[in-house]
Design an enzyme around this catalytic site. Structure first.
Site, PDB file in Angstrom:
ATOM      1  CG  LEU A   1      -1.806  -1.232   1.402  1.00  0.00           C
ATOM      2  CD1 LEU A   1      -2.603  -1.120   2.704  1.00  0.00           C
ATOM      3  CD2 LEU A   1      -2.751  -1.380   0.215  1.00  0.00           C
TER       4      LEU A   1
ATOM      5  N   GLY B   1       0.988   3.708  -2.662  1.00  0.00           N
ATOM      6  CA  GLY B   1       1.011   4.393  -3.957  1.00  0.00           C
ATOM      7  C   GLY B   1       2.379   4.897  -4.371  1.00  0.00           C
TER       8      GLY B   1
ATOM      9  CB  CYS C   1       3.398   9.415  -2.159  1.00  0.00           C
ATOM     10  SG  CYS C   1       4.123  10.379  -0.854  1.00  0.00           S
TER      11      CYS C   1
ATOM     12  CB  VAL D   1       9.733  19.200  -8.404  1.00  0.00           C
ATOM     13  CG1 VAL D   1       9.961  18.703  -6.992  1.00  0.00           C
ATOM     14  CG2 VAL D   1       9.060  20.560  -8.381  1.00  0.00           C
TER      15      VAL D   1
ATOM     16  CB  VAL E   1      14.913  16.278 -25.740  1.00  0.00           C
ATOM     17  CG1 VAL E   1      15.276  14.843 -26.117  1.00  0.00           C
ATOM     18  CG2 VAL E   1      15.856  16.804 -24.665  1.00  0.00           C
TER      19      VAL E   1
ATOM     20  CG  HIS F   1      18.511  35.359  17.989  1.00  0.00           C
ATOM     21  ND1 HIS F   1      18.865  35.605  16.678  1.00  0.00           N
ATOM     22  CD2 HIS F   1      19.656  35.470  18.728  1.00  0.00           C
ATOM     23  CE1 HIS F   1      20.163  35.875  16.620  1.00  0.00           C
ATOM     24  NE2 HIS F   1      20.657  35.793  17.851  1.00  0.00           N
TER      25      HIS F   1
HETATM   26  C1  FAD Z   1      10.184  10.795  -7.567  1.00  0.00           C
HETATM   27  C2  FAD Z   1       8.959  11.489  -7.010  1.00  0.00           C
HETATM   28  C3  FAD Z   1       9.072  12.276  -5.892  1.00  0.00           C
HETATM   29  C4  FAD Z   1       7.954  12.894  -5.368  1.00  0.00           C
HETATM   30  N1  FAD Z   1       8.106  13.660  -4.252  1.00  0.00           N
HETATM   31  C5  FAD Z   1       7.034  14.276  -3.726  1.00  0.00           C
HETATM   32  C6  FAD Z   1       7.171  15.048  -2.538  1.00  0.00           C
HETATM   33  O1  FAD Z   1       8.251  15.158  -1.966  1.00  0.00           O
HETATM   34  N2  FAD Z   1       6.068  15.640  -2.033  1.00  0.00           N
HETATM   35  C7  FAD Z   1       4.854  15.539  -2.650  1.00  0.00           C
HETATM   36  O2  FAD Z   1       3.876  16.111  -2.158  1.00  0.00           O
HETATM   37  N3  FAD Z   1       4.686  14.799  -3.765  1.00  0.00           N
HETATM   38  C8  FAD Z   1       5.745  14.168  -4.313  1.00  0.00           C
HETATM   39  N4  FAD Z   1       5.591  13.395  -5.428  1.00  0.00           N
HETATM   40  C9  FAD Z   1       4.241  13.309  -6.034  1.00  0.00           C
HETATM   41  C10 FAD Z   1       3.364  12.328  -5.267  1.00  0.00           C
HETATM   42  O3  FAD Z   1       3.992  11.067  -5.226  1.00  0.00           O
HETATM   43  C11 FAD Z   1       1.989  12.214  -5.919  1.00  0.00           C
HETATM   44  O4  FAD Z   1       1.440  13.496  -6.077  1.00  0.00           O
HETATM   45  C12 FAD Z   1       1.050  11.385  -5.058  1.00  0.00           C
HETATM   46  O5  FAD Z   1       1.556  10.085  -4.876  1.00  0.00           O
HETATM   47  C13 FAD Z   1      -0.342  11.314  -5.700  1.00  0.00           C
HETATM   48  O6  FAD Z   1      -1.173  10.548  -4.893  1.00  0.00           O
HETATM   49  P1  FAD Z   1      -2.423   9.769  -5.476  1.00  0.00           P
HETATM   50  O7  FAD Z   1      -3.075   9.139  -4.292  1.00  0.00           O
HETATM   51  O8  FAD Z   1      -3.205  10.641  -6.351  1.00  0.00           O
HETATM   52  O9  FAD Z   1      -1.823   8.630  -6.435  1.00  0.00           O
HETATM   53  P2  FAD Z   1      -0.652   7.583  -6.333  1.00  0.00           P
HETATM   54  O10 FAD Z   1       0.232   7.835  -5.181  1.00  0.00           O
HETATM   55  O11 FAD Z   1      -0.056   7.501  -7.679  1.00  0.00           O
HETATM   56  O12 FAD Z   1      -1.416   6.217  -6.002  1.00  0.00           O
HETATM   57  C14 FAD Z   1      -2.264   5.601  -6.897  1.00  0.00           C
HETATM   58  C15 FAD Z   1      -2.361   4.129  -6.547  1.00  0.00           C
HETATM   59  O13 FAD Z   1      -3.420   3.555  -7.287  1.00  0.00           O
HETATM   60  C16 FAD Z   1      -3.031   2.265  -7.714  1.00  0.00           C
HETATM   61  N5  FAD Z   1      -3.871   1.919  -8.859  1.00  0.00           N
HETATM   62  C17 FAD Z   1      -3.902   2.527 -10.071  1.00  0.00           C
HETATM   63  N6  FAD Z   1      -4.860   1.982 -10.843  1.00  0.00           N
HETATM   64  C18 FAD Z   1      -5.434   1.001 -10.110  1.00  0.00           C
HETATM   65  C19 FAD Z   1      -6.489   0.090 -10.349  1.00  0.00           C
HETATM   66  N7  FAD Z   1      -7.163   0.130 -11.483  1.00  0.00           N
HETATM   67  N8  FAD Z   1      -6.805  -0.793  -9.388  1.00  0.00           N
HETATM   68  C20 FAD Z   1      -6.143  -0.800  -8.211  1.00  0.00           C
HETATM   69  N9  FAD Z   1      -5.141   0.054  -7.914  1.00  0.00           N
HETATM   70  C21 FAD Z   1      -4.803   0.943  -8.854  1.00  0.00           C
HETATM   71  C22 FAD Z   1      -1.563   2.446  -8.049  1.00  0.00           C
HETATM   72  O14 FAD Z   1      -0.902   1.205  -8.055  1.00  0.00           O
HETATM   73  C23 FAD Z   1      -1.107   3.349  -6.915  1.00  0.00           C
HETATM   74  O15 FAD Z   1      -0.675   2.605  -5.818  1.00  0.00           O
HETATM   75  C24 FAD Z   1       6.681  12.726  -5.965  1.00  0.00           C
HETATM   76  C25 FAD Z   1       6.557  11.904  -7.093  1.00  0.00           C
HETATM   77  C26 FAD Z   1       7.679  11.290  -7.613  1.00  0.00           C
HETATM   78  C27 FAD Z   1       7.527  10.401  -8.793  1.00  0.00           C
END
Ligand code: FAD
Length: 468
Positions: A37, A39, A41, A183, A238, A446
């Site tokens: 679990l 995602g 992030c 970023v 690119v 401070h």
């Molecule tokens: C390298 C990197 C660094 C980052 N650093 C930061 C940071 O420092 N701070 C910050 O705020 N944000 C950061 N982000 C962005 C952040 O990770 C995302 O904005 C955030 O995870 C979005 O959350 P979400 O819940 O929308 O989706 P996600 O975190 O993408 O989660 C979606 C989940 O849904 C699952 N899923 C998809 N389709 C299905 C399906 N049909 N059935 C079941 N499961 C499914 C996926 O497997 C995934 O686990 C970073 C991203 C990257 C790539």
């Protein structure tokens, strides 16, 4: 119905929505296609990148800054395998934490791929090969995003990589080409620059982190050049990337329209992320993603065009940030029970975890100029700050923007040590619609880095910073 709320996707949007709905007395299920679990992030985003940023920063300090503090050590060496292993341990710890929270809140977890059968039914293709259908009164789509990559970039996951592979390299690149100085490119480019890679940024826009206040990008570029000898190619488009065996060749067009080439042993493509709605079978419920692949929602309730189906996080408009997704998860859960929550999108802070860190909230100076709003500006440099001089982290500044007439704070922009934490003061001030003078009159301990916010606010109020 089997459940009051079904959440598809367990990222920060999905799992937070599930917890809040459970707190509000709802029977909740969450579906996640991976075995773990959390995602993007938690698994391939915020947490692993910050772990490597911290580890590489420790190395860089030991190698280059301990001596100036009078600490003599033998030349430190990087053990990348251990560094990546520690990162994996951190991720596992956090995975277990989310699993614990699901149990604690009595949320039923399904590991498998979710897709719509109809507006109340979701089919789960489980990871063990079996299938199950569950029914819910409300469904929250929180399926997140994936790295964006264009066909001519010839992604192979080996030498032409995205952030996902960059978090798991088995060697330190000698020459890392980073396409996109936003970023993610800035953060992961920093990790490897600190570990010894020569890093070359190739960016379509005219500067680094182009969505933030331009002062921050300019300052960050200056520091990364000074600290690591990073190279920057802006206004460069690119056109092709190819893996020639042990090398990667990037072809691009510069601002003069000339063809230029770059070579390195790895090429990180960090040009953004695309909303991920693949195979969700949205047709079955009559939802069509927009041109950018995102799901359209009602701005106040985050409900889609189908009553009872909501969408949150990276698959809808707005900043692709974990904390934005979390706020939206809470908003939808509370909306489902009839509450009237609100998100102030202008006050979602943005942070870049480079060193120095960069953090921002509210309007940029460019936005204020473009809107014609009369504003005042106060800036305070870290080099005038006792705390920064003591620690040796004197690069950076705080900029406070305030309305010219009312003095209300309109934006706070920081580059410098601890900026990621400091920005919370700007967010709080703006949530309570503080004036720059309010901020400037608050007692700040401070010596702290936070005094730079007070000083910049005093400068914005009436050009009355005490220490500059
Ligand atoms: C390298 C990197 C660094 C980052 N650093 C930061 C940071 O420092 N701070 C910050 O705020 N944000 C950061 N982000 C962005 C952040 O990770 C995302 O904005 C955030 O995870 C979005 O959350 P979400 O819940 O929308 O989706 P996600 O975190 O993408 O989660 C979606 C989940 O849904 C699952 N899923 C998809 N389709 C299905 C399906 N049909 N059935 C079941 N499961 C499914 C996926 O497997 C995934 O686990 C970073 C991203 C990257 C790539």
């Amino acid at each position: 119905m089997d459940f009051d709320v079904i959440v598809i996707g367990s990222g920060p949007g999905g799992y937070v929505a599930a917890i809040r709905a459970a707190q509000l007395g709802k029977k909740v299920a969450i579906i996640e296609k991976y075995d773990v679990l959390g995602g993007t992030c938690l698994n391939v985003g915020c947490i692993p990148s910050k772990t490597l940023l911290d580890s590489s920063e420790h190395y860089h300090n030991a190698a280059y800054h301990f001596a100036e503090h009078g600490i003599k050590i033998n030349t430190p060496k990087v053990d990348l395998k251990t560094m990546i292993g520690r990162k994996n341990d951190v991720v596992t710890k956090m995975n277990n934490g989310v699993e614990f929270l699901m149990k604690k809140n009595k949320i039923k977890v399904f590991n498998g791929f979710g897709s719509f059968v109809d507006k109340n039914t979701v089919k789960i293709a489980k990871n063990d090969g079996s299938e199950e259908q569950i029914k819910g009164t409300n469904i929250i789509i929180a399926t997140g995003s994936k790295p964006m990559i264009l066909p001519f970039m010839n992604y192979d996951g080996k030498r032409i990589i995205t952030s996902t592979e960059a978090l798991n390299l088995s060697e330190i690149p000698k020459n890392l080409l980073v396409i996109g100085a936003g970023v993610i490119g800035a953060e992961l480019g920093s990790v490897y620059a600190r570990l010894g890679s020569k890093v070359t940024f190739i960016e379509f826009a005219g500067g680094m982190i182009p969505t933030m206040d331009a002062t921050l990008g300019k300052e960050l570029q200056k520091v990364l050049k000074k600290q690591h000898g990073a190279e920057f190619n802006f206004n460069t488009k690119v056109t092709n990337i190819s893996n020639t065996g042990k090398e990667v060749e990037v072809t691009a067009e510069n601002s003069k329209g000339e063809t230029v080439t770059f070579s390195g042993d790895y090429c990180l493509v960090s040009i953004g992320r695309r909303a991920y709605t693949d195979n969700l079978n949205l047709d079955a419920v009559g939802i069509t993603p927009n041109k950018r692949g995102m799901i359209e929602v009602n701005d106040h309730t985050l409900e889609t065009s189908v009553p009872g189906i909501y969408a949150i996080g990276d698959i809808i408009r707005g900043a692709m940030l974990a904390h934005k997704a979390e706020e939206e998860g809470v908003l939808v859960a509370e909306t489902i029970v009839g509450q009237k929550p609100h998100i102030h999108y202008n006050l979602i802070p943005g942070v870049v975890y480079t060193w120095p860190e960069v953090a921002s909230v509210g309007a940029t100076e460019e936005e204020l100029k473009a809107s014609g709003r009369a504003y005042k500006k106060g800036q305070f440099p870290y080099k005038a700050l006792g705390r920064a001089v003591a620690s040796g982290d004197t690069d950076g500044l705080v900029k406070v923007l305030a309305d010219k007439e009312t003095d209300e704070v309109l934006g706070v922009h920081i580059i410098g040590a601890r900026a990621a934490d400091m920005i919370a003061e700007g967010v709080t001030a703006m949530e309570f619609r503080a004036s720059a003078e309010d901020l400037g009159r608050i007692s700040h301990a401070h010596p702290t880095y936070m005094e730079a916010v007070k000083e910049a606010a005093l400068a914005a109020t009436d050009n009355r910073s005490i220490h500059s």
